[in-house]
Write a protein that holds these residues in place. Structure first.
Motif, short mmCIF file in Angstrom:
data_model
loop_
_atom_site.label_atom_id
_atom_site.label_comp_id
_atom_site.label_asym_id
_atom_site.label_seq_id
_atom_site.Cartn_x
_atom_site.Cartn_y
_atom_site.Cartn_z
N PHE A 1 0.83 -1.20 0.00
CA PHE A 1 0.00 0.00 0.00
C PHE A 1 0.87 1.26 0.00
N ASN A 2 1.85 1.31 0.90
CA ASN A 2 2.72 2.49 1.00
C ASN A 2 3.53 2.70 -0.27
N GLU A 3 4.03 1.62 -0.86
CA GLU A 3 4.80 1.73 -2.10
C GLU A 3 3.92 2.20 -3.26
N ALA A 4 2.72 1.63 -3.37
CA ALA A 4 1.80 2.00 -4.45
C ALA A 4 1.36 3.46 -4.31
N ARG A 5 1.10 3.89 -3.10
CA ARG A 5 0.69 5.28 -2.88
C ARG A 5 1.84 6.23 -3.23
N LYS A 6 3.05 5.88 -2.85
CA LYS A 6 4.22 6.71 -3.15
C LYS A 6 4.40 6.83 -4.66
N GLU A 7 4.27 5.71 -5.39
CA GLU A 7 4.38 5.73 -6.86
C GLU A 7 3.28 6.62 -7.46
N TYR A 8 2.08 6.48 -6.94
CA TYR A 8 0.95 7.23 -7.47
C TYR A 8 1.14 8.74 -7.27
N ILE A 9 1.60 9.13 -6.10
CA ILE A 9 1.79 10.55 -5.79
C ILE A 9 2.95 11.14 -6.57
N ASN A 10 4.00 10.35 -6.77
CA ASN A 10 5.21 10.86 -7.43
C ASN A 10 5.21 10.71 -8.95
N GLN A 11 4.11 10.25 -9.53
CA GLN A 11 4.10 10.09 -10.98
C GLN A 11 4.13 11.47 -11.65
N PRO A 12 4.76 11.53 -12.83
CA PRO A 12 4.83 12.82 -13.53
C PRO A 12 3.44 13.31 -13.92
N LEU A 13 3.28 14.61 -13.91
CA LEU A 13 1.99 15.22 -14.22
C LEU A 13 1.53 14.90 -15.64
N HIS A 14 2.48 14.73 -16.56
CA HIS A 14 2.09 14.47 -17.95
C HIS A 14 1.46 13.09 -18.14
N ASN A 15 1.52 12.22 -17.13
CA ASN A 15 0.86 10.92 -17.21
C ASN A 15 -0.65 11.04 -17.03
N ILE A 16 -1.10 12.17 -16.52
CA ILE A 16 -2.52 12.37 -16.27
C ILE A 16 -3.11 13.10 -17.48
N VAL A 17 -4.01 12.43 -18.18
CA VAL A 17 -4.54 12.97 -19.42
C VAL A 17 -5.20 14.33 -19.22
N GLY A 18 -5.99 14.50 -18.20
CA GLY A 18 -6.73 15.73 -17.99
C GLY A 18 -5.88 16.90 -17.52
N ALA A 19 -4.60 16.68 -17.23
CA ALA A 19 -3.73 17.76 -16.77
C ALA A 19 -3.26 18.63 -17.92
N ASN A 20 -3.44 18.19 -19.14
CA ASN A 20 -3.01 18.94 -20.31
C ASN A 20 -4.11 19.94 -20.69
N ASP A 21 -3.74 21.21 -20.88
CA ASP A 21 -4.72 22.25 -21.20
C ASP A 21 -5.47 21.95 -22.49
N ILE A 22 -4.77 21.46 -23.50
CA ILE A 22 -5.41 21.18 -24.79
C ILE A 22 -6.48 20.10 -24.63
N VAL A 23 -6.16 19.06 -23.86
CA VAL A 23 -7.14 17.99 -23.62
C VAL A 23 -8.34 18.55 -22.87
N GLN A 24 -8.09 19.38 -21.86
CA GLN A 24 -9.20 19.98 -21.11
C GLN A 24 -10.08 20.82 -22.02
N LEU A 25 -9.45 21.61 -22.87
CA LEU A 25 -10.23 22.46 -23.78
C LEU A 25 -11.05 21.63 -24.76
N GLN A 26 -10.49 20.53 -25.25
CA GLN A 26 -11.22 19.67 -26.18
C GLN A 26 -12.43 19.04 -25.49
N ILE A 27 -12.24 18.56 -24.27
CA ILE A 27 -13.34 17.95 -23.52
C ILE A 27 -14.43 18.99 -23.25
N LEU A 28 -14.02 20.18 -22.80
CA LEU A 28 -15.00 21.23 -22.53
C LEU A 28 -15.71 21.67 -23.81
N SER A 29 -14.99 21.70 -24.92
CA SER A 29 -15.59 22.07 -26.20
C SER A 29 -16.64 21.03 -26.62
#
Length: 168
Positions: free
Chosen positions: A63-91
């Protein structure tokens, strides 16, 4: 209460480590393994809860290892963190919710907030002789009046954005 195999227990621990709610874990577990589990059974595998007082150290470490990996993952791994993706979804949502005026206004407001963030830049400047740092915000301004040539060179999306913002 279903008797779980080790792989199923690991699945539950990893889901909980990624901050999934117990109800989401239950539905994902049912979908993946086709087994019904109770909320109490899932909660047992969350070391942050009192129900897991006698959880084995192996699962606590996982649990502790998985949580640490999840928190420390790069932001670009999260699809919705990209402004262009957010704008496309909102559009896409804006087009589908065209009849709902209140929702459309909220979506347009959110789109404007994201877009305006692109036009703001902050510069840090040191004062004289290394003095205090002064922060200045620079806004890129579009001309108040557009020539026919400038308007002809704009896309339909740019023209609609100007119309929505009341600058056309």
């Amino acid at each position: 209460m279903a008797r779980l195999k080790k792989a199923e227990k690991i699945f539950i621990v990893r889901c909980l480590a990624q901050f999934m709610s117990i109800s989401d874990v239950i539905s994902d577990f049912k979908e993946k393994f086709n087994i019904d589990v109770s909320p109490q059974q899932v909660e047992y595998y969350d070391p942050t809860k009192a129900a897991s007082a006698d959880l084995s150290q192996e699962f606590i470490d996982l649990f502790n290892e998985a949580r640490k990996e999840y928190i420390n993952q790069p932001l670009h791994n999260i699809v919705g963190a990209n402004d262009i993706v957010q704008l496309q979804i909102l559009s896409d949502l804006l087009v589908s919710k065209k009849g709902n005026v209140v929702m459309s206004i909220k979506l347009i407001d959110q789109i404007q907030k994201i877009v305006k963030g692109h036009y703001e830049k902050k510069f840090e400047i040191t004062g004289k002789d290394g003095g205090a740092i002064k922060t200045e915000t620079e806004h890129s301004q579009r001309p108040a009046m557009y020539t026919p040539e400038q308007l002809a060179g704009m896309s339909a999306q740019e023209l609609s954005r100007l119309a929505i913002n009341g600058k056309l």
